[in-house]
Each structure stands twice: as C-alpha cells, then as structure tokens.
Design an enzyme around this catalytic site. Structure first.
Site, PDB file in Angstrom:
ATOM      1  N   LYS A  20      44.582  13.639  61.076  1.00 49.86           N
ATOM      2  CA  LYS A  20      45.332  14.562  61.943  1.00 49.86           C
ATOM      3  C   LYS A  20      46.444  15.260  61.182  1.00 49.86           C
ATOM      4  O   LYS A  20      46.870  16.347  61.554  1.00 49.86           O
ATOM      5  CB  LYS A  20      45.888  13.827  63.163  1.00 49.86           C
ATOM      6  CG  LYS A  20      44.779  13.422  64.116  1.00 49.86           C
ATOM      7  CD  LYS A  20      45.243  13.267  65.548  1.00 49.86           C
ATOM      8  CE  LYS A  20      44.058  13.258  66.487  1.00 49.86           C
ATOM      9  NZ  LYS A  20      44.068  12.229  67.479  1.00 49.86           N
ATOM     10  N   LYS A  50      34.194  14.006  64.819  1.00 53.62           N
ATOM     11  CA  LYS A  50      34.044  13.473  66.177  1.00 53.62           C
ATOM     12  C   LYS A  50      34.473  14.532  67.194  1.00 53.62           C
ATOM     13  O   LYS A  50      35.299  15.406  66.880  1.00 53.62           O
ATOM     14  CB  LYS A  50      34.870  12.201  66.355  1.00 53.62           C
ATOM     15  CG  LYS A  50      36.341  12.435  66.512  1.00 53.62           C
ATOM     16  CD  LYS A  50      37.043  11.233  67.137  1.00 53.62           C
ATOM     17  CE  LYS A  50      38.447  11.643  67.570  1.00 53.62           C
ATOM     18  NZ  LYS A  50      38.822  11.310  68.899  1.00 53.62           N
ATOM     19  N   LYS A  62      39.722  16.054  71.726  1.00 50.92           N
ATOM     20  CA  LYS A  62      40.547  16.888  72.605  1.00 50.92           C
ATOM     21  C   LYS A  62      41.442  17.808  71.817  1.00 50.92           C
ATOM     22  O   LYS A  62      41.852  18.841  72.294  1.00 50.92           O
ATOM     23  CB  LYS A  62      41.476  15.988  73.433  1.00 50.92           C
ATOM     24  CG  LYS A  62      40.852  15.346  74.590  1.00 50.92           C
ATOM     25  CD  LYS A  62      41.956  14.747  75.434  1.00 50.92           C
ATOM     26  CE  LYS A  62      41.916  13.247  75.385  1.00 50.92           C
ATOM     27  NZ  LYS A  62      42.988  12.670  74.612  1.00 50.92           N
TER      28      LYS A  62
HETATM   29  P1  ADP Z   1      40.956  12.583  71.394  1.00 43.49           P
HETATM   30  O1  ADP Z   1      40.857  12.182  69.953  1.00 43.49           O
HETATM   31  O2  ADP Z   1      39.788  13.316  71.884  1.00 43.49           O
HETATM   32  O3  ADP Z   1      42.262  13.257  71.686  1.00 43.49           O
HETATM   33  P2  ADP Z   1      41.984  10.129  72.419  1.00 43.49           P
HETATM   34  O4  ADP Z   1      42.589   9.902  71.082  1.00 43.49           O
HETATM   35  O5  ADP Z   1      42.914  10.341  73.543  1.00 43.49           O
HETATM   36  O6  ADP Z   1      40.947  11.302  72.264  1.00 43.49           O
HETATM   37  O7  ADP Z   1      40.987   8.976  72.796  1.00 43.49           O
HETATM   38  C1  ADP Z   1      40.896   8.304  74.037  1.00 43.49           C
HETATM   39  C2  ADP Z   1      39.787   7.302  73.933  1.00 43.49           C
HETATM   40  O8  ADP Z   1      38.538   7.982  73.761  1.00 43.49           O
HETATM   41  C3  ADP Z   1      39.897   6.361  72.722  1.00 43.49           C
HETATM   42  O9  ADP Z   1      39.426   5.092  73.086  1.00 43.49           O
HETATM   43  C4  ADP Z   1      39.002   6.978  71.721  1.00 43.49           C
HETATM   44  O10 ADP Z   1      38.488   6.039  70.800  1.00 43.49           O
HETATM   45  C5  ADP Z   1      37.885   7.521  72.594  1.00 43.49           C
HETATM   46  N1  ADP Z   1      37.236   8.654  71.937  1.00 43.49           N
HETATM   47  C6  ADP Z   1      37.836   9.803  71.551  1.00 43.49           C
HETATM   48  N2  ADP Z   1      36.949  10.636  71.001  1.00 43.49           N
HETATM   49  C7  ADP Z   1      35.745   9.987  71.033  1.00 43.49           C
HETATM   50  C8  ADP Z   1      34.435  10.329  70.615  1.00 43.49           C
HETATM   51  N3  ADP Z   1      34.186  11.496  70.070  1.00 43.49           N
HETATM   52  N4  ADP Z   1      33.457   9.422  70.800  1.00 43.49           N
HETATM   53  C9  ADP Z   1      33.711   8.220  71.363  1.00 43.49           C
HETATM   54  N5  ADP Z   1      34.924   7.842  71.782  1.00 43.49           N
HETATM   55  C10 ADP Z   1      35.935   8.706  71.635  1.00 43.49           C
END
Ligand code: ADP
Ligand code: TRP
Length: 342
Positions: free
Chosen positions: A119, A207, A210
């Site tokens: 990040k 991956k 958000k």
């Molecule tokens: P992001 O990275 O999309 O902002 P978060 O960090 O808020 O998401 O993640 C919230 C939850 O969703 C965490 O448990 C994270 O491991 C899971 N998560 C985020 N992106 C993925 C993905 N692409 N596949 C599976 N799980 C995910």
C-alpha cells in the site's frame, strides 16, 4: 465460563466487494450458523482503520452504518445472544491498548508486513497510521481473546503478528491474552483448504481491493447486475486458449472458476472438471456473469429489507457490552504494565 470467540472486522473505506464478502464476511456468518451456541461471534467495523490510506471523510459515517446493514443482509443472525456487532471507535479501549502494544512491537516487524509495503509502494506521504495499522488490529483481536479470526489471505500475516505480540506480552507479564490460533488451525476450523484471495478482474495478478482507484476490476456489492456482468465479460484472461485452474499461468481464468464455485456452492473440483480444456472462454464468462448477477440481485433485495431498528438496538446493546469486556481486558493490562494498581 465465557465462550471462545470468533471475530472479524471489515473496513469502511468504500463499498464492500465480492472479495470481502467471500473472504471474510460469508465465512464468519457461516461459522455463526455452524457453531451456534458454542462460540461468541464478534463482527465489527474497524472505522479507525478506514483512513490509514486517504478517503473521502464526508462518507465514512454513512459507509460504516451501511456496512453494518450488509452484515445483516449476508445472514448474520441478530437474535443470537452470543453475537455482537460494533464500531471500533465506539470502544475507546481499542485505541488505548494500541498505544500500550506499540511499545511491545518492533519497527522491524511492522516494516516486514507485506500490506504496508504494497500500500505504501511508490506513494508519497505514507502515514504513521498505515505503518501502525497491524498493532490496532492486534488490539482488536486481543481485547476479546479471539481464538479464530476469519480473514482473506492478505490479512494472514497480521493475525500471525497479533499472535506473536500476545505470546511476547504473556511471556513478560503472565497470561494476559489468549493468542489467536496459528494459521493451520484457523484454516482447519473454517473447514477450508486455504485463505481466499479473489483477484482483480482487470489485473488478476492483484487482489480485488476496495482501495483500487478505478474500481473497474472490482465487483462491489452495490453494483447493478448489468454493470457486474459487463465487468465479468470484459475481464482480463489470457491467450492460451484452454481453460485450466492454474494461478501461475492463467490467473484470470482461475479467478473466474473460483468465483463461480464460491457463489454457486459447487466444489471447485467439480467446476474445474466442467470447464477444463474448453478452448473458448466465452461460455465460462457468461456463466460466471449469470451467477454473479443472480447473487447481486438477491443480495440487494435482502439489503433493502433489513430491519434497521432491530439493527440499531443490537448495535447499542453490543457496544455497551463490548465496552465492558474490553475495559476489563484493558485494566488487566494496565495493572500488569504498572499504570494501575486496582
Ligand atoms: P480491501 O483490501 O478491499 O480494502 P479490507 O482490507 O477492508 O479490504 O478487508 C476486509 C476483509 O476482506 C479482510 O478479511 C480481507 O482479508 C478480506 N479481503 C479483502 N480483499 C479480499 C480478496 N480480494 N479476496 C479475499 N478476501 C479479501
Ligand atoms: N485489517 C483488516 C483489513 O484491512 C480489518 C481488520 C481490522 C480486522 N481489525 C481486524 C480483521 C481484526 C480481523 C480482525 O482487512
């Protein structure tokens, strides 16, 4: 005797997406069902985690409340008296414990966290909040003695760090914390082969996230079925010309197979055998688009019918109860480190 705790949190920095849903949200809701009466379930919005990277702050509060509704639309049973929903910042002990745990966490450990590296990569003005984010996450977990923490693959390292911090502090001060279980036990408990990592549809090396600025490769839970279908049909695949489940060589195709399996409820083995070797990708894309559209329209109609007053009263009750639990843990820690004698 208090029940062992299953806990997870999802940040409110944007609408949740299919990766969040399949990687963390659905697993905890399924665990709530599978272990009803045996475990306590804590599902919360880590609102303080939501601006470790820049966001539009005018949207944060509403997004936080919206995510709570999403928890219910996913199937979280609010009537379960062993389950709690809350907002991190409404329980000040999270912040207080973070400050204490900071002094038992090494700069080297935090520098090694891959999410910090990813990040922060190439960005200017990286905040201390992003660097310290895993310590706040450790506090989230340790305040309630959570044994199981269903998260996606990207968060595994942070859960392991929470375990390391807990063990280190326990070694120094006695049994203050219940460390979360190690990785293999977490996966076994969730009855999974591995932690999930849904890929971005435009760039399947990454991956789905958000924080992606364009959102073109992300299926948001609020996307219309038509938009979502377009994203699937336009997703990046490869020029190999044969369907195979192989993330090294064909990440785009493998991701579509995983999405299909997760949403249709079919096993990945059976999905693979259905499509394996097909030389055209059109049919697979069409089928995935259909299953995703169906899922979204069904999910969105559940979201529209969430009983908001039941949600708010559960929230109020949970925050009161969890403040009590968290303050109890915090006081033990404050006593141990010499801040209190109570
Ligand atoms: P992001 O990275 O999309 O902002 P978060 O960090 O808020 O998401 O993640 C919230 C939850 O969703 C965490 O448990 C994270 O491991 C899971 N998560 C985020 N992106 C993925 C993905 N692409 N596949 C599976 N799980 C995910
Ligand atoms: N750090 C997690 C993420 O970005 C969210 C989170 C915060 C979390 N605190 C947590 C997840 C505690 C599990 C347990 O996805």
């Amino acid at each position: 005797m208090s029940k062992p705790v299953i806990l997870t949190g999802l940040r409110a920095n944007n609408d949740l997406h299919l990766g969040n849903y399949l990687g963390a949200l659905l697993p905890i809701v399924e665990l709530q069902k599978a272990y009803a009466g045996e475990y306590q379930v804590n599902l919360f919005v880590p609102d303080l985690h939501s601006f470790t990277t820049p966001i539009d702050h005018s949207k944060l509060y509403d997004q936080t409340m919206h995510n709570l509704k999403i928890f219910v639309a996913t199937g979280l049973n609010l009537d379960d008296k062993d389950s709690y929903i809350y907002r991190q910042s409404y329980i000040p002990a999270h912040s207080e414990l973070t400050v204490i745990l900071n002094c038992f966490t090494y700069m080297g450990e935090l520098s090694r966290m891959t999410q910090f590296k990813e990040k922060g990569q190439g960005k200017q003005g990286i905040s201390a909040g992003l660097f310290d984010y895993p310590v706040l996450m450790a506090a989230d977990i340790l305040l309630y003695g959570a044994k199981y923490v269903p998260v996606g693959a990207d968060q595994t390292q942070h859960v392991e760090l929470a375990r390391d911090i807990a063990i280190r502090v326990n070694n120094k001060f006695g049994e203050l914390f219940t460390p979360p279980e190690p990785e293999n036990a977490q996966i076994e408990f969730a009855n999974k082969q591995q932690r999930l990592r849904i890929r971005d549809l435009v760039n399947p090396e990454k991956k789905m996230s958000k924080s992606d600025e364009t959102g073109k490769g992300v299926i948001f839970l609020g996307d219309s079925p038509e938009i979502a279908s377009k994203k699937i049909v336009g997703s990046t695949t490869d020029s190999i010309g044969s369907v195979n489940y192989d993330y090294e060589k064909q990440p785009g195709i493998s991701n579509l197979l995983d999405i299909f399996a997760a949403l249709s409820g079919e096993s990945i083995e059976s999905v693979i055998s259905k499509y394996k070797g097909q030389s055209q990708y059109g049919q697979l894309k069409k089928d995935v688009a259909e299953v995703v559209s169906k899922f979204l329209s069904n999910f969105q109609s559940k979201l529209n019918s969430v009983d908001e007053s039941a949600l708010l009263s559960k929230l109020e009750y949970s925050e009161k109860t969890m403040n009590h639990t968290a303050n109890h843990t915090l006081l033990n820690v404050q006593n141990a480190v010499g801040l209190r004698k109570e």
